[in-house]
Design an enzyme around this catalytic site. Structure first.
Site, PDB file in Angstrom:
ATOM      1  N   LYS A   1     -52.004 -68.687 -21.418  1.00  0.00           N
ATOM      2  CA  LYS A   1     -52.521 -67.926 -20.460  1.00  0.00           C
ATOM      3  C   LYS A   1     -51.390 -67.270 -19.626  1.00  0.00           C
ATOM      4  O   LYS A   1     -50.506 -67.632 -19.334  1.00  0.00           O
ATOM      5  CB  LYS A   1     -53.438 -68.915 -19.628  1.00  0.00           C
TER       6      LYS A   1
ATOM      7  N   SER B   1     -61.593 -68.635 -16.018  1.00  0.00           N
ATOM      8  CA  SER B   1     -60.888 -67.431 -16.211  1.00  0.00           C
ATOM      9  C   SER B   1     -59.940 -67.440 -17.550  1.00  0.00           C
ATOM     10  O   SER B   1     -59.432 -66.357 -17.987  1.00  0.00           O
ATOM     11  CB  SER B   1     -59.705 -67.461 -14.910  1.00  0.00           C
TER      12      SER B   1
ATOM     13  N   SER C   1     -61.714 -73.498 -15.264  1.00  0.00           N
ATOM     14  CA  SER C   1     -61.327 -72.278 -16.000  1.00  0.00           C
ATOM     15  C   SER C   1     -60.933 -72.611 -17.526  1.00  0.00           C
ATOM     16  O   SER C   1     -60.968 -71.563 -18.268  1.00  0.00           O
ATOM     17  CB  SER C   1     -60.135 -71.697 -15.491  1.00  0.00           C
TER      18      SER C   1
HETATM   19  N1  GLN Z   1     -64.122 -69.830 -10.901  1.00  0.00           N
HETATM   20  C1  GLN Z   1     -63.389 -70.639  -9.984  1.00  0.00           C
HETATM   21  C2  GLN Z   1     -62.789 -69.415  -9.166  1.00  0.00           C
HETATM   22  O1  GLN Z   1     -62.810 -68.302  -9.392  1.00  0.00           O
HETATM   23  C3  GLN Z   1     -62.245 -71.474 -10.808  1.00  0.00           C
HETATM   24  C4  GLN Z   1     -61.500 -70.660 -11.523  1.00  0.00           C
HETATM   25  C5  GLN Z   1     -60.166 -71.645 -12.061  1.00  0.00           C
HETATM   26  O2  GLN Z   1     -60.597 -72.734 -12.530  1.00  0.00           O
HETATM   27  N2  GLN Z   1     -59.162 -71.042 -12.440  1.00  0.00           N
HETATM   28  O3  GLN Z   1     -61.978 -69.783  -8.494  1.00  0.00           O
END
Ligand code: GLN
Length: 516
Positions: free
Chosen positions: A77, A173, A197
């Protein structure tokens, strides 16, 4: 060579000389190029990979393979720092940032001989649940993707306008990593998991997503979202593959003082697994009002599988679940406000043309460099940290976090493992997703994944069933801290039982690649 086979099988083929590392990397490269319209990889490192492939092949052929991962193509990532390779966090502020060092977990995989093929798309700074808020444009879910009708041009721009909106989102994400694995562009990938994510995109793209225990693998070089919660995660096709990757990347790191080494860091899983007597907890609070019927059915079917095999399925309560999202929103914003302060346009990153004063330069660089989601969280975080609000918001959220952790600890007095859905629903189309904003999505899509981040416990999403539409449904298993091996073992057992039909996606992609 069949690229859809398992990592462990491929490793054997590499050793028997049936296939060379260069051939394998070329196959991955070809896929990544032909499936470019999915927008999974934002930077590719094919040239470097070619060189590493030759070296790896020599090692393997002379019987000096470093590890089972030697010669295995992987992706990372784009919020993990990679020395000499652009690391953007899918943001304008870091659009041209080239780190001077590599994240420990990436370095560890490379030391094993794994070959980096590229950096994967994400929501800007890992803030999101769709992999839709990226300067590179959204990543598309390969399931039900109308491959043939799409023009595959390879062109992307920062201001990409999305014309078609009928495809399904990859989830976020870490959507880029999930799609790269699901489509065979790579055999494994790293994601990061702060509120789900890794597990969330894994669930809706039909791959395995593992969030190890907090502290089991190093965060050094992972550009932080919420330092007290972030965990490097693994995306893979199978549970065994995830176990191999975790084994390679875990362990104490002097550069991350929150890491520890376990006495036994081998995660090799048995083939014959007996779950008789295992106590599987079903958290009652996870029967949320928005839980879709088909996801509920999948959850019940899996619970029945456990029961029929001699496990005890026990209802448990995690009473503070309902506060988790609010608690996370405060803690996330607060840490974001602090973490993002380093991007001032002076030391590194995007610098605005507005040089009228130092203050103006800071403000303009940050305004231009961050998207609205990031700016909103910085703003909220600073608000929560104001002296008059600190107690009411930040301290309160920390207390709640403690209660959420206590819920898990108490549940694990009664059961060995928890079984829950990963998400309330299957994937949505981009058009549907766009109807709500980032905040609303995080409030709905992360409800089942987020509490385990706050508690630091390990969790895994397993592709389990296909919905009537033909989209993957994932189920989540959660274990006590540092019982990652137990988590993986139970997940492998369930994987054997459900036999998720990944071949449907494989054949769809194969026929597209062959032009049929
Ligand atoms: N959806 C959550 C956020 O936007 C978690 C994102 C993540 O796990 N990086 O903070």
């Amino acid at each position: 060579m069949d690229i859809n086979i398992l990592l462990l099988e491929l490793a054997k083929e590499l050793r028997s000389g049936e296939v060379s590392v260069s051939e394998l990397c070329n196959r991955c490269k070809e896929r990544a190029s032909k499936l470019n319209s999915l927008n999974a990889l934002v930077t590719t490192t094919f040239e470097q990979a070619e060189k590493h492939a030759l070296e790896s092949n020599q090692r393997i052929q002379s019987g000096n393979a470093r590890h089972i991962l030697d010669g295995i193509p992987f992706a990372v990532k784009d919020n993990f720092s990679t020395k000499g390779i652009r690391t953007t966090c899918a943001s304008k502020i870091l659009q041209n940032y080239i780190p001077a060092y590599t994240a420990t977990v990436v370095e560890k995989l490379e030391e094993c001989g794994a070959i980096l093929m590229g950096k994967a798309n994400l929501d800007e700074f890992a803030m999101g649940s769709g992999c839709t808020d990226s300067i590179f444009g959204p990543t598309r879910n390969p399931w039900l993707y109308p491959y043939k009708e799409r023009e595959v041009t390879g062109q992307r721009s920062d201001t990409q306008e999305v014309q078609d909106t009928d495809w399904f989102i990859s989830g976020g994400s870490s959507g880029g990593s999930a799609v790269a694995v699901a489509t065979g562009m790579v055999l494994g990938a790293l994601g990061s998991d702060t509120g789900g994510s890794t597990r969330m995109p894994a669930s809706i793209c039909g791959v395995v997503g593992l969030k190890p225990t907090y502290g089991l693998s190093s965060r050094h070089g992972l550009i932080p979202l919420v330092n007290s919660v972030d965990v490097p995660g693994v995306l893979s096709k199978t549970v065994d593959d995830a176990a191999v990757i975790l084994g390679a990347m875990c362990g104490a790191d002097p550069l991350d003082s929150t890491t520890v080494s376990l006495p036994d860091q081998s995660f090799q899983l048995p083939d014959e697994i007996d779950i008789k007597g295992l106590k599987v907890g079903i958290p009652q609070e996870y029967h949320s009002p928005r839980l879709e019927e088909e996801v509920l059915q999948s959850w019940s079917k899996a619970a029945d599988l456990f029961e029929n095999a001699g496990a005890k399925v026990i209802p448990v309560s995690l009473p503070h679940t309902q506060y988790s999202i609010a608690c996370y929103s405060v803690l996330c914003a607060v840490e974001v406000a602090s973490n993002m302060a380093r991007y001032d346009g002076i030391e590194f990153g995007h610098r605005s043309q507005d040089h009228s004063s130092t203050e103006a330069l800071y403000a303009a660089s940050r305004h231009e460099g961050f998207n609205q989601v990031v700016r909103g969280r910085i703003f909220a975080g600073n608000f929560f940290l104001l002296r008059r609000n600190y107690k009411e918001f930040f301290q309160h959220a920390q207390k709640l976090r403690r209660l959420i952790t206590r819920d898990f600890n108490e549940a694990f007095q009664e059961v060995d493992i928890l079984l829950t859905p990963t998400t309330e629903c299957e994937s949505l189309t981009y058009a549907e997703y766009r109807q709500e904003d980032n905040r609303t999505h995080c409030e709905t899509l992360d409800v089942y994944t987020q509490p385990s981040n706050l508690a630091g416990v390990p969790a895994l999403s397993l592709p389990s069933y296909l919905s009537s539409k033909g989209l993957p449904i994932g189920l989540q298993m959660i274990a006590p801290c540092f019982q990652d091996k137990k988590l993986l073992t139970v997940a492998k057992w369930l994987e054997q039982q459900v036999a998720f039909p990944m071949n449907i996606l494989h054949s769809q992609i194969e026929s597209f690649l062959l032009g049929r």
